[in-house]
Each structure stands twice: as C-alpha cells, then as structure tokens.
Design a protein around this motif. Structure first.
Motif, PDB file in Angstrom:
ATOM      1  N   THR A 269     111.014 -82.661  11.529  1.00  0.00           N
ATOM      2  CA  THR A 269     110.575 -81.923  10.347  1.00  0.00           C
ATOM      3  C   THR A 269     111.763 -81.415   9.540  1.00  0.00           C
ATOM      4  O   THR A 269     111.819 -81.558   8.315  1.00  0.00           O
ATOM      5  CB  THR A 269     109.695 -80.733  10.772  1.00  0.00           C
ATOM      6  N   VAL A 270     112.742 -80.837  10.233  1.00  0.00           N
ATOM      7  CA  VAL A 270     113.888 -80.229   9.553  1.00  0.00           C
ATOM      8  C   VAL A 270     114.820 -81.284   8.965  1.00  0.00           C
ATOM      9  O   VAL A 270     115.285 -81.163   7.827  1.00  0.00           O
ATOM     10  CB  VAL A 270     114.658 -79.313  10.531  1.00  0.00           C
ATOM     11  N   PHE A 271     115.096 -82.352   9.719  1.00  0.00           N
ATOM     12  CA  PHE A 271     116.100 -83.326   9.288  1.00  0.00           C
ATOM     13  C   PHE A 271     115.515 -84.513   8.527  1.00  0.00           C
ATOM     14  O   PHE A 271     116.173 -85.078   7.657  1.00  0.00           O
ATOM     15  CB  PHE A 271     116.878 -83.849  10.506  1.00  0.00           C
ATOM     16  N   LEU A 272     114.298 -84.917   8.871  1.00  0.00           N
ATOM     17  CA  LEU A 272     113.755 -86.154   8.314  1.00  0.00           C
ATOM     18  C   LEU A 272     112.546 -85.927   7.422  1.00  0.00           C
ATOM     19  O   LEU A 272     112.134 -86.828   6.694  1.00  0.00           O
ATOM     20  CB  LEU A 272     113.370 -87.107   9.455  1.00  0.00           C
ATOM     21  N   ASN A 273     111.950 -84.742   7.519  1.00  0.00           N
ATOM     22  CA  ASN A 273     110.750 -84.408   6.744  1.00  0.00           C
ATOM     23  C   ASN A 273     109.640 -85.435   6.965  1.00  0.00           C
ATOM     24  O   ASN A 273     108.881 -85.764   6.061  1.00  0.00           O
ATOM     25  CB  ASN A 273     111.073 -84.304   5.248  1.00  0.00           C
ATOM     26  N   LYS A 274     109.582 -85.973   8.185  1.00  0.00           N
ATOM     27  CA  LYS A 274     108.542 -86.931   8.551  1.00  0.00           C
ATOM     28  C   LYS A 274     108.083 -86.629   9.969  1.00  0.00           C
ATOM     29  O   LYS A 274     108.761 -85.947  10.733  1.00  0.00           O
ATOM     30  CB  LYS A 274     109.064 -88.369   8.480  1.00  0.00           C
ATOM     31  N   LYS A 275     106.916 -87.183  10.310  1.00  0.00           N
ATOM     32  CA  LYS A 275     106.384 -87.031  11.661  1.00  0.00           C
ATOM     33  C   LYS A 275     106.253 -88.424  12.267  1.00  0.00           C
ATOM     34  O   LYS A 275     105.659 -89.307  11.655  1.00  0.00           O
ATOM     35  CB  LYS A 275     105.018 -86.347  11.632  1.00  0.00           C
ATOM     36  N   GLY A 278     106.116 -90.851  18.314  1.00  0.00           N
ATOM     37  CA  GLY A 278     106.652 -90.424  19.604  1.00  0.00           C
ATOM     38  C   GLY A 278     106.415 -88.960  19.904  1.00  0.00           C
ATOM     39  O   GLY A 278     106.282 -88.560  21.060  1.00  0.00           O
ATOM     40  N   SER A 279     106.362 -88.136  18.854  1.00  0.00           N
ATOM     41  CA  SER A 279     106.155 -86.705  19.058  1.00  0.00           C
ATOM     42  C   SER A 279     104.783 -86.403  19.624  1.00  0.00           C
ATOM     43  O   SER A 279     104.580 -85.365  20.257  1.00  0.00           O
ATOM     44  CB  SER A 279     106.327 -85.957  17.732  1.00  0.00           C
ATOM     45  N   TRP A 280     103.841 -87.291  19.390  1.00  0.00           N
ATOM     46  CA  TRP A 280     102.483 -87.013  19.856  1.00  0.00           C
ATOM     47  C   TRP A 280     102.409 -86.959  21.374  1.00  0.00           C
ATOM     48  O   TRP A 280     101.561 -86.259  21.933  1.00  0.00           O
ATOM     49  CB  TRP A 280     101.513 -88.061  19.302  1.00  0.00           C
ATOM     50  N   GLN A 281     103.269 -87.691  22.052  1.00  0.00           N
ATOM     51  CA  GLN A 281     103.289 -87.600  23.513  1.00  0.00           C
ATOM     52  C   GLN A 281     103.683 -86.194  23.948  1.00  0.00           C
ATOM     53  O   GLN A 281     103.082 -85.625  24.867  1.00  0.00           O
ATOM     54  CB  GLN A 281     104.263 -88.631  24.084  1.00  0.00           C
ATOM     55  N   GLU A 388      97.600 -79.573  11.093  1.00  0.00           N
ATOM     56  CA  GLU A 388      97.638 -80.677  12.048  1.00  0.00           C
ATOM     57  C   GLU A 388      97.304 -80.192  13.456  1.00  0.00           C
ATOM     58  O   GLU A 388      96.569 -80.837  14.191  1.00  0.00           O
ATOM     59  CB  GLU A 388      99.022 -81.305  12.031  1.00  0.00           C
ATOM     60  N   TYR A 389      97.817 -79.029  13.829  1.00  0.00           N
ATOM     61  CA  TYR A 389      97.569 -78.538  15.176  1.00  0.00           C
ATOM     62  C   TYR A 389      96.165 -77.983  15.319  1.00  0.00           C
ATOM     63  O   TYR A 389      95.572 -78.058  16.386  1.00  0.00           O
ATOM     64  CB  TYR A 389      98.611 -77.476  15.543  1.00  0.00           C
ATOM     65  N   ILE A 390      95.619 -77.437  14.251  1.00  0.00           N
ATOM     66  CA  ILE A 390      94.252 -76.933  14.314  1.00  0.00           C
ATOM     67  C   ILE A 390      93.279 -78.079  14.552  1.00  0.00           C
ATOM     68  O   ILE A 390      92.256 -77.924  15.205  1.00  0.00           O
ATOM     69  CB  ILE A 390      93.894 -76.177  13.009  1.00  0.00           C
TER      70      ILE A 390
END
Length: 392
Positions: A269-275, A278-281, A388-390
């Motif tokens: 989020t901070v460096f790439l401003n994308k999701k 892999g983060s979903w794991q 997204e988390y909600i």
C-alpha cells in the motif's frame, strides 16, 4: 543415534531391526532372527526404529489393518515376553505416535519406559552443526549463530542433511567452501519446499517490498529475526522468519503475529499503491486464527461462542475480528511508514542477495539512522482498505 549412544555408554552390542524395503512376508522371520541375535550376543540393545510402521495402532478392529499386521503384533509381544528371563537385552523403540500404540505393547513388563525426546534446542543445534561441519570443507567465517537461529525446529537428522546437501552443491558448483547463505538455502529445502523461479524481475521487486514490510513490522515489535528470503518456492514467493515465543502464547503474541502478517500488505500500500493476491494468504490466515480465538475464547479473548453459534453471535464475532484486523492493518501501515528509509535501503540488497541473514541485517543497521515520519498521511492509505476488510 540416541540408541547407539546408549549402547556405547553402557558397553552393549547394538543390533538394529530395519524394515526398509522389506516385504511383509519377510517381517516375521527378520523379527525372530534379530531377537535371537540379541539373545546370543547379550548384553545387547535391540533397536526398532519407527515401530508404529510395524504394528497396528490402537484400533484392533479397524479394517485398515490386515490379519498379518495383527499377527506381527502378537509375534512381537511373544518375543518381548521371552526376554523376561534375560535382563541383559534392552529393547529400544522409537515412534512419533506413542498415544496410538497398542496398550498391550506399552503396558508394564513390556515397553513400559517412555522417554520424550524434544527437538534440539539452540545449544544442541550448535553442537550438532559444528560436529557435521567439521566433516566437510566449509568457510571458517560461517556464522554458526545465524545457522542456529535459522535452524530452529529442525531435528539432528535434518541438520545433518542440510550440511551434507550444501556440501554436495558446493562441490558440484565448484564453490571453494560451504557458506552461511548456502546453508540457509538448504534449510528451506529440507522443510520440503523446492525452489522455483519467479516470472520476471518486476515480480521480485514486488515480493521484496512485501517481505521487507513483514520484516520492519517484526523488527519494530522486538522479534528476533532469523532471515528474509525471496527465493520463491512451490508454496510461497518469499518469507521472513522470526523466533517464536517460548511457553504459552499470549493475547499480545497473537496480535503481534497478526500485525506482522499484515506488514506485507502495508508495504504494498505504502510503496506500490496496489494490492496483490499474495497478501490474501496472510489476510486469510490471520482472519481465521482471530475468528477461532474470539469464538472459543483462546488467547485470552472473551468467550463468545457457547454451545451453539447463532446468527447474532456470529455477527458479533465477525465484527470483533474485523475491528482487530482494521486496527492491526493501521498499526502495520504506521510502522512501515515510519521505516520507509530502511525498506528503501534494504530493497536493492535483498534483490541482489535473495537472502538476508540476521548478520547481514545487523551489519546494515550499524550504519543506518532512521527518522520517524508523520503517521497522518498514511491514515488515508489505511482508510482506503477499510471496506475490503469489512467484506471478508
């Protein structure tokens, strides 16, 4: 190894029963011959490795066990009883499933002394590593403390394999000697993860930011870092390993793990401003762990789940988990933001080396000064992920 050490200490002949690559039809004759050999050569130690593969577990009526396996158990019991008149023969067996062993086998008068052998601690792993390293050509500058840190959870046999395999690779690739980094790579392989190549350099750059996000959060939370690795395997694209707490896991330990798990998403989020997927794991693992903890009262959380989870109770559980996840993500983004200079400094080094050990990180930090940045500008980045988390 343990049984051999006992035999050497008490000056008894060591006789091993090995059923590797043995047909079932030969099992009975091998057992009889080995017990006879032990009787003839007493005082002796008769060693049966992985006895759980030889006899059925404590489910005598299970259809999964053949009449032959049950008759093997009866033969073994008969042979053990036959040693009652000869105390000079000591039978030593190993198993990973003592609780599933037949009571007839483990009762008094048969195999009735049970010794738990835990995985080697730091001091033991160091001694084992030094023993096997002295048998191969290795770099005298090897960081043995780093190896001890990274090898947590390995058995003595695992450590032997790591060093032997690293030695074979060093010879095949004409390295002058075994290095610390080569040993760390083989620790990953011994854990059952074969190395694969990432598709391109851009993937590696993204993975490096992600893993460094995990790292700075773990470091900020005072965890002892083992290593950072972006050598992709068939199960993960990279990893940061840190020393787990000893003893009972507390609520604080669990919450720290969740914040660390979200450090990768925070860095994206901070460096790439994308999701990235892999983060979903990381998110799924954290969410599931928190959901179980809140539902059943683990890790010090209030017990919300009683006899049956109603729809209303599930909504309460879900809301609490989402709240914890939101707070954890905010904390992770704040930590990543505070440590941007560290990530930017380590990023090219991690891309080049693929693995940064604790010693590498220590050397880097000796000349690095990091100034904290304002957290407010990153609150917006956190808020953009709130929905997204909600929805999870």
């Amino acid at each position: 190894m343990f049984a051999k050490a006992i035999a050497s200490a008490v000056k008894r002949k060591f006789i091993e029963v090995n059923f590797t690559n043995v047909e079932d039809s030969d099992t009975h004759s091998i057992l009889k011959n080995k017990f006879k050999e032990a009787q003839t050569n007493s005082p002796a130690i008769l060693f049966i490795d992985e006895i759980d593969k030889l006899v059925p577990m404590e489910m005598s009526d299970s259809p999964f066990f053949s009449d032959y396996s049950r008759s093997t158990l009866q033969l073994l019991l008969s042979l053990l009883d036959g040693f009652g008149s000869n105390p000079e023969v000591l039978v030593v067996c190993t198993t990973n499933t003592l609780h599933q062993m037949p009571e007839a086998l483990t009762r008094a008068g048969r195999i009735d002394k049970h010794i738990n052998l835990p995985l080697p601690d730091d001091e033991s792993r160091k001694a084992i590593a030094e023993y096997y390293l002295n048998k191969v050509l290795f770099n005298k500058t090897i960081d043995i403390d780093q190896f001890v840190l990274s090898s947590e959870g390995l058995s003595g046999a695992d450590i032997k394999t790591v060093i032997n395999e690293a030695g074979i690779e060093a010879v095949s690739k004409k390295y002058e000697s075994i290095s610390t980094k080569l040993l760390i790579e083989h620790i990953s392989r011994i854990e059952g993860k074969s190395l694969v190549k990432t598709s391109n350099d851009q993937d590696s750059e993204i993975i490096a930011y992600h893993e460094l996000g995990h790292f700075v959060v773990a470091n900020e939370l005072k965890k002892i870092i083992k290593d950072i690795n972006i050598n992709a395997t068939n199960t993960q694209l990279g990893r940061v390993r840190y020393k787990l707490p000893s003893g009972i896991v507390t609520t604080e330990d669990l919450l720290d793990d969740v914040v660390i798990a979200l450090g990768g998403r925070a860095a994206e989020t901070v460096f790439l401003n994308k999701k990235y997927v892999g983060s979903w794991q990381d998110i799924q693992k954290s969410f599931t762990l928190l959901e179980q903890s809140v539902t059943y009262g683990d890790h010090g959380f209030d017990h919300l789940g009683f006899n049956r989870i109603t729809d209303r109770m599930y909504e309460e559980i879900h809301a609490k988990v989402v709240s914890i996840m939101e707070d954890s993500l905010q904390k992770a983004i704040q930590i990543v933001s505070k440590n941007k200079e560290i990530i930017m400094g380590l990023h090219p080094k991690l891309l080049a080396a693929k693995t940064l050990t604790a010693a590498d990180l220590k050397a880097y930090f000796e000349g690095t000064i990091v100034e904290a940045e304002e957290d407010d500008e990153y609150r917006l980045a956190y808020d953009s992920l709130r929905d997204e988390y909600i929805e999870m």
